[in-house]
Design an enzyme around this catalytic site. Structure first.
Site, PDB file in Angstrom:
ATOM      1  N   GLU A  87      -0.498   3.079   0.388  1.00 15.52           N
ATOM      2  CA  GLU A  87      -1.661   2.667  -0.417  1.00 15.52           C
ATOM      3  C   GLU A  87      -2.820   3.658  -0.271  1.00 15.52           C
ATOM      4  OE1 GLU A  87      -1.230   0.429  -2.562  1.00 15.52           O
ATOM      5  OE2 GLU A  87       0.438  -0.758  -1.781  1.00 15.52           O
ATOM      6  N   LYS A 111       7.536   3.951  -3.508  1.00 12.23           N
ATOM      7  CA  LYS A 111       6.694   4.658  -2.545  1.00 12.23           C
ATOM      8  C   LYS A 111       6.839   4.080  -1.134  1.00 12.23           C
ATOM      9  CE  LYS A 111       3.038   3.766  -5.020  1.00 12.23           C
ATOM     10  NZ  LYS A 111       3.663   3.069  -6.152  1.00 12.23           N
TER      11      LYS A 111
END
Length: 189
Positions: A86, A15
């Site tokens: 996040e 990610k």
């Protein structure tokens, strides 16, 4: 027309490296971006986006009391894209602010994060991104114990699986493991 993208994956799915890649691609064309990350993630320092392969970059930390919409709206130079790392740790209000950035400022937002926690519950940020995102994509990786797709995160302590406890515990490879459903319930530890 700008859109709100939610790109989720388990631990070690790439990610953060995707965020850094997207930022690089925009900036190579002279198009500024804003990178933000949860203020809760301090593994590599406050306001730092860091990938496991060693790439890192400064980011704007997001706390629950920041008004993301106003922050972006008041920037001297309008960004071509807002990138969020996040994103599972975002509050409901943070996510709604991101939707306003897209809808009212016409700036695309790409939010990256975990979907579910180690107990297989949605994080607050993930839940609201799943509700509001225009496009939802899974970033895939494989189970640490087999070659099936990892869809869950296994928390371990002292080499033992943990299924109860606080939802948020910042860690890295030593604490959280990407696993398939079978190995979530029966890990090969």
């Amino acid at each position: 027309m700008a859109q709100l993208y939610y790109k989720y994956g388990t631990m070690n799915s790439g990610k953060t490296i995707e965020i850094l890649k997207v930022a690089h691609n925009y900036e190579e064309q002279g198009k500024p971006v804003v990178i933000m990350t949860s203020a809760l993630d301090t593994r590599d320092g406050f306001g730092i986006v860091s990938s496991r392969i060693g790439m890192r970059r400064e980011a704007i930390p997001i706390s629950n009391d920041i008004d993301i919409f106003t922050f972006i709206a008041q920037l001297e130079e309008k960004p071509y894209c807002v990138l969020i790392d996040e994103s599972q740790f975002l509050s409901k209000q943070n996510v709604y602010d991101l939707a306003r950035v897209v809808d009212e400022l016409n700036v695309p937002v790409m939010a990256f994060g975990l979907k579910n926690d180690f107990q297989n519950n949605l994080f607050e940020g993930s839940k609201h991104l799943l509700l509001l995102a225009d496009k939802i994509d899974e970033i895939k990786t494989i189970c640490q114990y087999c070659s099936k797709k990892a869809t869950m995160v296994l928390r371990t302590e002292n080499g033992k699986p943990v299924y109860e406890g606080d939802q948020i515990q910042i860690g890295g490879n030593e604490t959280y493991i990407p696993v398939c459903r079978k190995h979530y319930f029966n890990p090969e530890i």
